[in-house]
Design an enzyme around this catalytic site. Structure first.
Site, PDB file in Angstrom:
ATOM      1  N   HIS A 139       1.181  -0.920  -0.606  1.00  0.00           N
ATOM      2  CA  HIS A 139       0.041   0.384   0.059  1.00  0.00           C
ATOM      3  C   HIS A 139       0.886   1.207  -0.241  1.00  0.00           C
ATOM      4  CE1 HIS A 139       1.417   0.118   4.348  1.00  0.00           C
ATOM      5  NE2 HIS A 139       0.388  -1.200   4.648  1.00  0.00           N
TER       6      HIS A 139
ATOM      7  N   SER B  63      -6.814   4.362   6.424  1.00  0.00           N
ATOM      8  CA  SER B  63      -7.702   2.985   6.781  1.00  0.00           C
ATOM      9  C   SER B  63      -8.151   2.274   5.583  1.00  0.00           C
ATOM     10  CB  SER B  63      -9.563   2.716   7.230  1.00  0.00           C
ATOM     11  OG  SER B  63      -9.981   1.768   6.327  1.00  0.00           O
ATOM     12  N   LYS B  64      -7.869   1.029   5.937  1.00  0.00           N
ATOM     13  CA  LYS B  64      -7.688   0.295   4.299  1.00  0.00           C
ATOM     14  C   LYS B  64      -8.941  -0.363   3.479  1.00  0.00           C
ATOM     15  CE  LYS B  64      -3.320  -2.021   5.575  1.00  0.00           C
ATOM     16  NZ  LYS B  64      -2.337  -2.527   6.069  1.00  0.00           N
ATOM     17  N   ARG B  65      -9.842   0.029   4.546  1.00  0.00           N
ATOM     18  CA  ARG B  65     -10.982  -0.392   4.244  1.00  0.00           C
ATOM     19  C   ARG B  65     -11.702   0.974   3.771  1.00  0.00           C
ATOM     20  NH1 ARG B  65     -14.268  -1.522   8.445  1.00  0.00           N
ATOM     21  NH2 ARG B  65     -12.891  -1.553   9.455  1.00  0.00           N
ATOM     22  N   ARG B  66     -11.834   1.541   4.505  1.00  0.00           N
ATOM     23  CA  ARG B  66     -12.821   2.691   3.797  1.00  0.00           C
ATOM     24  C   ARG B  66     -11.985   4.007   2.959  1.00  0.00           C
ATOM     25  NH1 ARG B  66     -13.407   5.579   7.944  1.00  0.00           N
ATOM     26  NH2 ARG B  66     -12.182   4.471   9.509  1.00  0.00           N
TER      27      ARG B  66
END
Ligand code: GLU
Length: 500
Positions: free
Chosen positions: A21, A258-261
């Site tokens: 990332h 946040s990796k999700r959001r």
């Protein structure tokens, strides 16, 4: 006089437990820049001792991402080097040697406590509202007892014997000295019962053996930084320079990234991984430029940097420990700048696969003619497909309502298009200046603004409201196709016009 900078040995040491990332990219970039700036080495080391979280795809994604970004390493698991192997799972014996040395010197100890006992200790500490930590039961076992219990097959971990008194001062290059009471530091596990070392031991041993001079890493390591310094001290090794980089915040500026959001507001994609950014049509140059400024600056106004400028200008002193919010509009901005900085040949080459992936029958020769028309307008390579696929598609199929000119009726728009057809049929070729002059003249005659007429023609010819410059596009598309698209538009407009 400019102080002499010694060649640095800097390592990027990811754990192959997930995707690559932008946080990893930034650490790797700063490592790379510092190594190149000082004429030193950039080393890639894989920290794969956590077998539970191991992800076999990670390693190849790291290689691909680093190469895409242009961060080429001098030593690493795939290419070897003077301190090979560069994969921690292949160095386990080395860590054991140093763990044994620490035990022999009384700086670490074998601990036999079972998970059940440890969880009980934790519960009691919780009840007493104390921070969870090992209670030290095995700290003072005699050597005889340890040997006897090990011989009988009891399983053991090795813990660091943190000094109970005194203080330790840790020096972070960005934050200055940080002094902590030793008594607040837990007796961390260094080697698990499986014989696998944890990060705290393996990374210190490797940094020492690989002669790393500067450790640049995420600030999630600040809480265990004192332990790392204590390990260096216990082994009487000279410490590297420590640099803990700033954390990334969500685009809103609130909360850790946040990796999700995390979504790119323009594209709606979760643009957190390097290869995802590549797929979305960001140039590696732009991504490098963007992340270079998330934690570093040169001055308060220069922001366009190519890799060679960064190598030239990068200094550790200008790193900033304050959290940096991820800003995707900035990325779009840099992407635009770097797209415009490319030669048209280079841009054409980079655009081509995007058309192919979108199933557009793209002719490279034709694309080369189109590139100059869109180079000033696109914010990403992917956007070029949206903007220019109509050049390659045999037909366009705009919604008839879209063809209606501003403040005009469908019938008036049909008339204007018919007249334009007549004018264009009389032209020998679509030489841009001449075509434009003729169409402007027609707009005048019809009592329309050029914008009204060109608006209709744009939708008719390109199938879209936003397109590269219309007149130049017409000359690339060619007379026959332009005329047939206009004829089709007339039909569509007549189809929705009120009967007279
Ligand atoms: N393997 C560690 C991680 O991925 C590396 C930290 C460091 O650079 O020391 O977080």
């Amino acid at each position: 006089m400019v102080p002499e900078i010694k060649p640095a040995r800097v390592r990027f040491a990811p754990s192959p437990t997930g995707r690559f990332h932008i946080g990893s990219a930034r650490t790797a970039l700063y490592d790379y820049l510092y190594a190149r700036k000082t004429g030193g080495q950039f080393i890639l080391r894989l920290e794969d001792t956590d077998q539970k979280r191991f992800d076999p795809q990670s390693e190849s994604e790291f290689y691909e991402s680093l190469r895409w970004l242009g961060l080429h390493w001098d030593e690493g698991p795939d290419i070897g080097g003077p301190h090979a192997p560069y994969r921690q799972s292949e160095r386990v014996e080395l860590y054991q040697e140093y763990a044994d040395e620490l035990v022999a010197n009384g700086r670490a100890y074998h601990c036999f406590c079972t998970p059940e006992r440890l969880s009980q200790v934790r519960q009691e500490q919780q009840k007493r509202k104390e921070p969870p930590r090992y209670d030290g039961l095995c700290r003072s076992l005699s050597e005889r007892e340890v040997n006897a219990r090990r011989d009988s097959g009891e399983s053991t971990v090795i813990r660091f014997k943190t000094p109970r008194e005194g203080v330790t001062t840790c020096i972070d290059l960005l934050r200055g000295p940080i002094t902590i009471d030793n008594a607040t530091v837990d007796d961390y596990i260094l080697v698990k019962s499986s014989g696998m070392p944890v990060y705290h031991l393996a990374a210190m041993v490797d940094d020492y053996l690989m002669e790393i001079t500067h450790v640049l890493r995420g600030s999630e390591w600040l809480p265990t930084f004192p332990l790392h310094v204590m390990i260096y001290q216990a082994l009487e090794w000279q410490q590297p320079q420590w640099v803990h980089l700033s954390i990334f915040l969500n685009p809103s500026g609130k909360g850790k990234l946040s990796k999700r959001r995390t979504t790119n507001q323009r594209t709606g994609a979760k643009a957190i991984y390097a290869l995802e950014l590549r797929q979305m049509g960001y140039l590696p140059e732009a991504v490098v430029n963007w992340i270079s400024l998330m934690g570093w600056s040169y001055d308060d106004h220069t922001e366009f940097f190519q890799m060679k400028d960064l190598i030239d200008k990068f200094t550790l002193e200008k790193l900033n420990p304050s959290p940096a919010a991820v800003n995707y509009s900035k990325l779009d901005h840099f992407n635009g700048l770097h797209i415009r900085a490319l030669s048209t040949e280079d841009l054409t080459e980079r655009l081509y696969p995007f058309f192919v992936n979108a199933d557009v029958q793209c002719d490279p020769g034709l694309l080369a003619e189109i590139t100059p028309l869109i180079q000033e307008r696109i914010r990403s390579l992917e956007e070029a497909v949206e903007m220019a696929a109509f050049f390659f598609n045999p037909t366009v199929d705009p919604d008839p309502q879209e063809l209606v000119g501003k403040n005009l009726t469908p019938a008036e728009s049909a008339t204007a298009t018919r007249q334009a057809l007549a004018v264009l049929r009389n032209l020998v070729s679509f030489e841009p200046e001449h075509t434009e002059a003729e169409l402007r003249k027609l707009a005048d005659t019809l009592g329309l603004s050029a914008g009204q007429l060109f608006g209709i023609l744009r939708v008719a010819i390109t199938g879209q409201r936003v397109s590269p410059p219309l007149i130049e596009s017409m000359s690339i598309i060619g007379t026959e196709t332009v005329l047939s698209r206009l004829e089709q538009a007339v039909e569509k407009l007549e189809g929705i016009a009120d009967p007279e």
